[in-house]
Design a protein around this motif. Sequence first.
Motif, short mmCIF file in Angstrom:
data_model
loop_
_atom_site.label_atom_id
_atom_site.label_comp_id
_atom_site.label_asym_id
_atom_site.label_seq_id
_atom_site.Cartn_x
_atom_site.Cartn_y
_atom_site.Cartn_z
N LEU A 31 -1.75 4.52 7.00
CA LEU A 31 -2.20 3.28 6.37
C LEU A 31 -2.51 2.21 7.40
CD1 LEU A 31 0.32 3.20 3.39
CD2 LEU A 31 -2.17 3.38 3.17
N ALA A 49 -4.84 4.82 0.14
CA ALA A 49 -3.42 5.07 -0.10
C ALA A 49 -3.24 6.18 -1.13
CB ALA A 49 -2.74 3.78 -0.56
N LEU A 81 0.83 -1.20 0.00
CA LEU A 81 0.00 0.00 0.00
C LEU A 81 0.87 1.26 0.00
CD1 LEU A 81 -2.72 -1.15 2.54
CD2 LEU A 81 -3.11 -0.64 0.12
#
Length: 388
Positions: A251, A57, A30
């Motif tokens: 993330l 992302a 990601l």
Amino acid sequence: MTAVELEQRPTGVPDGTAAADLLATDLAGLRDVVERARSDDVERALRARRRTLADFAVLLSDAAAGRLEDMAHAAQATTVRRFGRTVRLFAPLYLSNECVSTCTYCGFSAGNDISRRTLSPEEVLAEARALRERGFRHVLLVSGEHARIVSKDYLVECVRVLAPEIPSISVEVQVWDTDTYRRLVDGGCEGLIVYQETYDRDTYGAVHVKGKKRNYDWRLAALDRGAAAGMRRLGLGALLGLHPDWRLEGLAMAAHARAVMRRWWRCEVSASLPRLRPAAGGFEPAAPVGDPELVQLLCALRLFLPDLGLSLSTREAPELRDALLHLGVTQMSAGSHTEPGGYAEATDAEPQFEVSDTRSPSEVAATLKAAGYDPVWVDTIGPRRSTL
């Protein structure tokens, strides 16, 4: 804290938990998506009806930073649609600044030469009553990590004496086992806040030098244990500035929040984005997170997880808190003291960190009303949930 004591806590996380779901997530992949994102990727992510982790992302990318105004408009519209124009107000009530853990960034760290104090349950009740007089009906009990002074029995007793007068009680304390969380729930506690501090395992080990908090996995799975025990409100977050890559922290936080919301779908889930503040010990963040980055992360979280509560503390300056109000914030602390005592009477105990927004609760409430928002002192209904 000896190695033997640390080994008393299991390593690893149980299967079938939100913690396990997070550890199975390809965060490195990601992070690559963030780097590769271009303007057309951002456009697709903004137009998506249901956004994936990959879309999230993209919204953290440099390309998306150029679309921050569009992200802010979309985040505001999403928040109003899901939560209405309401902001829940709460206050932290610090029980103790005693701590046996050594955490390089924390004012309560065991090695810091500060004035220590632990409130008696009667003093805790007096502090809560002072907060109730100021309007609060949601109190967050906070303490350092000292399993003897701030014991299981002590915490349960504090909750028990407050429950008849405070409708909503949450805790942000040393992490415990499921049985202890069940005792807290039975005493009248409904919420559990556990910040992982940093999701990067190497950084976590470097800043948590001594104490049971060094066990990364035990802390990561605490929300699962709390939910299994009956906690209705769950809160998570990362202390921005501990790890130099705020995007990687974002993330991990988003993946964890989504996993918690899926595994424990009956619970109300929130996230907080605290940035490091000056505290005893003189710790300086490796890479301070600026205002534009904080705004981008907040907006991206709102667009990725429309039903996620977003909390903002008095760590931030009044002007920024007022601005972020329109971008997705649904919960705010107000009039906070980050030391034991201070609401009912003056105290010489030292705080965990410096507060930036020193406005009174009534001033914060007035600001909310002037901006067209309704300050909610206690609520029993969460957002209108969608299927993730």
